[in-house]
Write a protein that holds these residues in place. Structure first.
Motif, PDB file in Angstrom:
ATOM      1  N   LEU A   1      -9.976  -1.553   1.821  1.00 42.08           N
ATOM      2  CA  LEU A   1      -9.590  -0.954   0.704  1.00 42.08           C
ATOM      3  C   LEU A   1     -10.660  -1.153  -0.544  1.00 42.08           C
ATOM      4  O   LEU A   1     -11.120  -0.270  -1.147  1.00 42.08           O
ATOM      5  CB  LEU A   1      -8.191  -1.383   0.075  1.00 42.08           C
ATOM      6  CG  LEU A   1      -7.018  -0.973   1.022  1.00 42.08           C
ATOM      7  CD1 LEU A   1      -5.536  -1.704   0.519  1.00 42.08           C
ATOM      8  CD2 LEU A   1      -6.942   0.546   1.098  1.00 42.08           C
ATOM      9  N   SER A   2     -11.143  -2.521  -0.375  1.00 40.85           N
ATOM     10  CA  SER A   2     -12.232  -2.625  -1.391  1.00 40.85           C
ATOM     11  C   SER A   2     -13.444  -1.835  -1.206  1.00 40.85           C
ATOM     12  O   SER A   2     -14.296  -1.432  -2.101  1.00 40.85           O
ATOM     13  CB  SER A   2     -12.766  -3.962  -1.173  1.00 40.85           C
ATOM     14  OG  SER A   2     -11.819  -4.878  -1.632  1.00 40.85           O
TER      15      SER A   2
ATOM     16  N   ILE B   1      -5.672  -0.811  -5.267  1.00 42.29           N
ATOM     17  CA  ILE B   1      -6.226  -2.196  -4.722  1.00 42.29           C
ATOM     18  C   ILE B   1      -5.520  -3.315  -5.327  1.00 42.29           C
ATOM     19  O   ILE B   1      -5.243  -4.402  -4.950  1.00 42.29           O
ATOM     20  CB  ILE B   1      -7.583  -2.167  -4.685  1.00 42.29           C
ATOM     21  CG1 ILE B   1      -8.251  -0.974  -3.722  1.00 42.29           C
ATOM     22  CG2 ILE B   1      -8.414  -3.597  -4.413  1.00 42.29           C
ATOM     23  CD1 ILE B   1      -9.737  -0.833  -3.955  1.00 42.29           C
TER      24      ILE B   1
ATOM     25  N   LEU C   1       0.876  -1.183   0.055  1.00 38.31           N
ATOM     26  CA  LEU C   1       0.031   0.080   0.002  1.00 38.31           C
ATOM     27  C   LEU C   1       0.749   1.205   0.231  1.00 38.31           C
ATOM     28  O   LEU C   1       0.664   2.126  -0.874  1.00 38.31           O
ATOM     29  CB  LEU C   1      -0.818  -0.193   1.265  1.00 38.31           C
ATOM     30  CG  LEU C   1      -1.742   1.424   1.597  1.00 38.31           C
ATOM     31  CD1 LEU C   1      -2.829   1.586   0.265  1.00 38.31           C
ATOM     32  CD2 LEU C   1      -2.672   0.881   2.579  1.00 38.31           C
TER      33      LEU C   1
ATOM     34  N   VAL D   1      -8.009   4.534  -7.304  1.00 40.84           N
ATOM     35  CA  VAL D   1      -8.192   3.504  -6.339  1.00 40.84           C
ATOM     36  C   VAL D   1      -8.222   2.097  -6.732  1.00 40.84           C
ATOM     37  O   VAL D   1      -7.740   1.140  -5.915  1.00 40.84           O
ATOM     38  CB  VAL D   1      -9.742   3.877  -5.631  1.00 40.84           C
ATOM     39  CG1 VAL D   1     -10.076   2.773  -4.613  1.00 40.84           C
ATOM     40  CG2 VAL D   1      -9.661   5.072  -5.187  1.00 40.84           C
TER      41      VAL D   1
ATOM     42  N   MET E   1      -7.864   6.191   3.809  1.00 41.26           N
ATOM     43  CA  MET E   1      -7.137   4.822   3.432  1.00 41.26           C
ATOM     44  C   MET E   1      -6.092   4.909   4.685  1.00 41.26           C
ATOM     45  O   MET E   1      -6.227   3.811   5.434  1.00 41.26           O
ATOM     46  CB  MET E   1      -6.359   4.909   2.082  1.00 41.26           C
ATOM     47  CG  MET E   1      -7.412   4.389   1.067  1.00 41.26           C
ATOM     48  SD  MET E   1      -6.697   4.074  -0.691  1.00 41.26           S
ATOM     49  CE  MET E   1      -7.959   3.853  -1.739  1.00 41.26           C
TER      50      MET E   1
ATOM     51  N   SER F   1      -5.635   2.405   7.813  1.00 40.17           N
ATOM     52  CA  SER F   1      -4.832   1.395   7.670  1.00 40.17           C
ATOM     53  C   SER F   1      -3.585   1.330   8.729  1.00 40.17           C
ATOM     54  O   SER F   1      -2.915   0.421   9.013  1.00 40.17           O
ATOM     55  CB  SER F   1      -4.088   1.286   6.393  1.00 40.17           C
ATOM     56  OG  SER F   1      -5.064   1.532   5.419  1.00 40.17           O
TER      57      SER F   1
ATOM     58  N   TYR G   1     -13.416   1.302   0.207  1.00 42.44           N
ATOM     59  CA  TYR G   1     -13.163   2.403  -0.735  1.00 42.44           C
ATOM     60  C   TYR G   1     -13.450   2.523  -2.144  1.00 42.44           C
ATOM     61  O   TYR G   1     -13.860   3.547  -2.543  1.00 42.44           O
ATOM     62  CB  TYR G   1     -11.927   2.602  -0.220  1.00 42.44           C
ATOM     63  CG  TYR G   1     -11.618   3.520   0.987  1.00 42.44           C
ATOM     64  CD1 TYR G   1     -12.046   4.750   1.516  1.00 42.44           C
ATOM     65  CD2 TYR G   1     -10.714   2.653   1.910  1.00 42.44           C
ATOM     66  CE1 TYR G   1     -11.742   5.146   2.699  1.00 42.44           C
ATOM     67  CE2 TYR G   1     -10.768   3.162   3.325  1.00 42.44           C
ATOM     68  CZ  TYR G   1     -11.079   4.428   3.736  1.00 42.44           C
ATOM     69  OH  TYR G   1     -10.868   4.926   5.041  1.00 42.44           O
ATOM     70  N   HIS G   2     -13.232   1.410  -2.736  1.00 39.88           N
ATOM     71  CA  HIS G   2     -13.574   1.353  -4.100  1.00 39.88           C
ATOM     72  C   HIS G   2     -14.804   1.637  -4.265  1.00 39.88           C
ATOM     73  O   HIS G   2     -15.637   2.068  -5.182  1.00 39.88           O
ATOM     74  CB  HIS G   2     -12.943   0.005  -4.942  1.00 39.88           C
ATOM     75  CG  HIS G   2     -13.454  -0.063  -6.358  1.00 39.88           C
ATOM     76  ND1 HIS G   2     -14.612  -0.597  -6.542  1.00 39.88           N
ATOM     77  CD2 HIS G   2     -12.823   0.387  -7.335  1.00 39.88           C
ATOM     78  CE1 HIS G   2     -14.680  -0.738  -7.821  1.00 39.88           C
ATOM     79  NE2 HIS G   2     -13.422   0.019  -8.441  1.00 39.88           N
TER      80      HIS G   2
END
Length: 707
Positions: free
Chosen positions: A234-235, A256, A168, A252, A217, A221, A237-238
């Motif tokens: 993170l998924s 990912i 990341l 994004v 993010m 994290s 956030y998508h």
């Protein structure tokens, strides 16, 4: 404030690059060719020489002396130049004269990096109102930038960071390079007098949403998250960026895809090779074998069994990313089946498809499905073609549902004397010999797999113990804690109550026909054997009056025996014809058309579970107990009728028959009432089963609905 007193966290977060000499050089260019007031300004030529201008006040900002001019004495162009200069510095994390945080700088030095993104920055109110209005729009960028950069640096300098978090930080650093290029371009344009405040805000504005989500993010994290939890985060956030601009979604998505790369390589190696290479313990499948343990391809036949493979791989749901949740079973079983096939010495060409995850696309799902289908189909093919799985399933129907013509009758004929004895007096080897004699003329090539067994408890107790073990296993408890209690020293069971059949399937058939499954089927078989035993006694007594001469005295015992026989037949027909046979026929058809081993296993388990659940109603354990009690009444009646008539008068005999009739009707009525009550169940299958059984029994019971 002296720089030596700054906190390490603040020193690692904020970067100051301008020396006093460089500052003076930049100020020369900014003020060159301005108004007469600007031309009269003097700049120092030595490294330690400060400008001597009344409008300048040098403030200590983060250990550096930066000029702070009296904005009220400056023209609007000068204000604009100074404001753009400070904005460019601030957007790069450099202290500025006219942009201050809303808290004291000493407090910032004590803050955690995750909290710096929450700090608000304010412009000097002496700036022109229009300038402040434009600049305020992009001021949040400062906190976002500091937060992202501090995360990248902290992650790269922390030895214990996992691969996913490092990935990341690397992905964010790649994305930030474009931002750094923009800052360099803005600074160059400012020096060349090719930039105004409106243009600066226009070029910086798109990065507000970008750095905002990047900052979000990294803030999320920073906790103690494992790789799966970080990927799930993170998924999400998508998903949250679906309605935003295309550029942000693509950024994004790219992040990912890069970050999930390390995890997906573990998945790929497992589903396509059956190999677990997880040095940092990130994967949701864990091999319980010791690292120096023997390879699965060298296991002895005794060790390689269903229980071994059920326990070898442990599932850890907290290590499973949300985007793999729907395919968790396929991922787990793909690698497991590959290792089982190795144990079976099966060679096959493995897949070598690169596996990666890209949000919004389904390419990884197709690869995982193909990776699962290959071993799942191959394992079914091995069991069907090399080990005759369909024939074994048909054998279970023949032996355990008593569907083989003449088998149960011949077995009872040979074992009649033994079955009447107490179980403590029986010799299993003798019963096994009689079973072999029963099958002597059978054409079944697998008849040697059938064994007899003497159980140490009745069927109701066996059902209860199995339910407790299954419940404990479902709750993750140790099986040993729910182990069966020691059997009593003296078993009050007759042979016909204790006698059971078992089918000893060898590996790899035992992967499908495993002991726990066979025990559940055995419970059903024990009930059917008992009903068949009672039916046989009533039938023999009916066909051979010489064995029961008392029947000739009156018509009354004959009518009662007929009632008992038909009632027992209806219990048997309900279990076999209404419940078991339709489901077993469906199972046999499905086995012939199945594509993967899991289709067969799931259908087989469902079939047996429904046969027991709907035929024996284990939710009400009293139902099975009542069936056995009713059967014992029938057997006692047969014994009463067969006893010598010289021992009693006709009146005594008739009174005895009346008592058996009353007792039989009482138990039958209780069973019918129980079945009617269970027919109110919320389970549609159980409700329908109880209605079918109640309809069968109502014709034999004096108690009608509503009485």
């Amino acid at each position: 404030m002296d720089s030596s007193n700054l906190d390490d966290d603040f020193a690692n977060t904020v970067r100051f690059h301008l020396s006093q000499d460089e500052l003076e050089r930049q100020m020369k260019k900014i003020h060159k060719n301005e108004s007469l007031e600007d031309k009269n300004l003097q700049s120092g030529s030595g490294n330690n020489r400060l400008p001597r201008q009344d409008s300048w006040i040098f403030d200590s900002v983060g250990g550096y002396f930066l000029p702070n001019e009296d904005l009220a004495k400056l023209s609007l162009p000068r204000q604009e130049q100074l404001l753009m200069r400070d904005l460019i510095y601030a957007f790069s994390g450099v202290p500025s004269s006219y942009i201050k945080p809303d808290i004291h700088i000493d407090q910032i030095s004590q803050m955690r990096s995750v909290d710096i993104a929450k700090v608000r920055f304010r412009l000097n109110e002496a700036f022109n109102g229009a300038f402040r209005s434009m600049a305020n729009e992009v001021l949040p960028l400062i906190g976002y930038y500091i937060s992202v950069c501090s995360f990248i640096e902290e992650t790269n300098t922390t030895p214990s960071c996992g691969r996913t978090r490092l990935a990341l930080a690397s992905a964010l650093a790649d994305q930030m390079q474009e931002y750094y290029d923009l800052q360099s371009k803005l600074e160059t344009n400012l020096q060349e007098k090719k930039l105004n405040l409106k243009e600066l805000v226009r070029q910086v504005r798109p990065w507000l949403s970008i750095l905002k989500i990047f900052s979000s993010m990294v803030c999320s994290s920073r906790g103690k998250l494992n790789s799966a939890q970080l990927l799930t985060l993170l998924s999400q956030y998508h998903s949250d960026t679906k309605d935003t601009e295309q550029d942000l979604r693509e950024r994004v998505t790219k992040i990912i895809t890069i970050v999930s790369g390390a995890y997906m390589k573990i998945v790929q190696l497992w589903v396509q090779k059956g190999v677990l290479y997880d040095t940092q313990h990130e994967f949701f499948v864990e091999d319980t074998e010791r690292s120096n343990a023997m390879s699965s391809t060298l296991l002895t036949p005794e060790k390689c069994c269903h229980a071994y493979w059920a326990q070898r791989y442990r599932l850890l749901p907290e290590r499973l990313p949300a985007f793999l949740l729907s395919q968790a079973d396929e991922v787990y079983l793909a690698g497991k089946y590959l290792n089982i096939l190795r144990q079976c010495n099966v060679t096959m060409t493995l897949l070598q498809n690169s596996l990666s995850y890209k949000p919004g696309e389904t390419g990884h799902e197709e690869i995982i499905k193909n990776s699962y289908d290959l071993p799942a189909k191959q394992l079914l093919n091995v069991l069907v073609k090399e080990h005759n799985l369909p024939l074994h399933i048909r054998n279970l129907r023949s032996y355990f549902l008593l569907q083989q013509v003449g088998f149960s009758e011949t077995l009872f004929d040979k074992c009649e004397k033994q079955l009447k004895c107490n179980v403590d007096r029986l010799i299993p080897e003798k019963l096994q010999t009689l079973l072999i004699e029963t099958q002597q003329k059978s054409n079944d090539i697998f008849k040697d797999l059938l064994r007899c067994q003497l159980k140490d408890c009745d069927v109701a107790t066996q059902m209860t113990k199995r339910y407790k073990v299954s419940k404990s296993a479902g709750e993750g408890q140790d099986k040993e804690s729910s182990a069966e209690e020691d059997p009593p020293e003296v078993l009050n069971l007759y042979g016909y109550e204790s006698f059971a059949l078992r089918y000893e399937a060898k590996w790899p058939l035992s992967f499908v026909l495993y002991p726990e499954f066979m025990e559940q089927l055995q419970i059903l078989q024990r009930v059917l054997l008992f009903l068949h035993y009672v039916k046989r006694h009533l039938t023999v007594l009916w066909q051979n009056p010489s064995e029961g001469k008392s029947l000739k005295l009156t018509k009354q015992p004959g009518d009662l025996r007929q009632l008992m026989l038909m009632c027992i037949l209806h219990f048997e027909h309900h279990i076999i014809q209404d419940i078991a046979e339709p489901r077993w026929q469906s199972l046999l058809l499905m086995v012939d058309a199945a594509q993967t081993i899991d289709e067969v296993v799931n259908k087989l388990e469902t079939t047996v579970d429904e046969c027991v659940r709907l035929g024996l109603l284990p939710c009400a354990n009293t139902f099975v107990k009542a069936i056995f009690t009713l059967g014992h009444v029938c057997l006692n009646f047969c014994g009463f009728v067969e006893s010598p008539k010289e021992d009693r008068t006709t009146k005594e005999f008739e009174n005895g028959v009346d008592e058996y009739k009353e007792e039989f009707n009482s138990f039958l009525t209780s069973i019918l009432e129980l079945v009617r009550e269970l027919a109110k169940s919320s389970d549609p299958g159980q409700r329908e089963s109880c209605k079918q059984l109640a309809k069968r029994l109502e014709g034999f019971c004096e108690c009608k609905e509503g009485d």
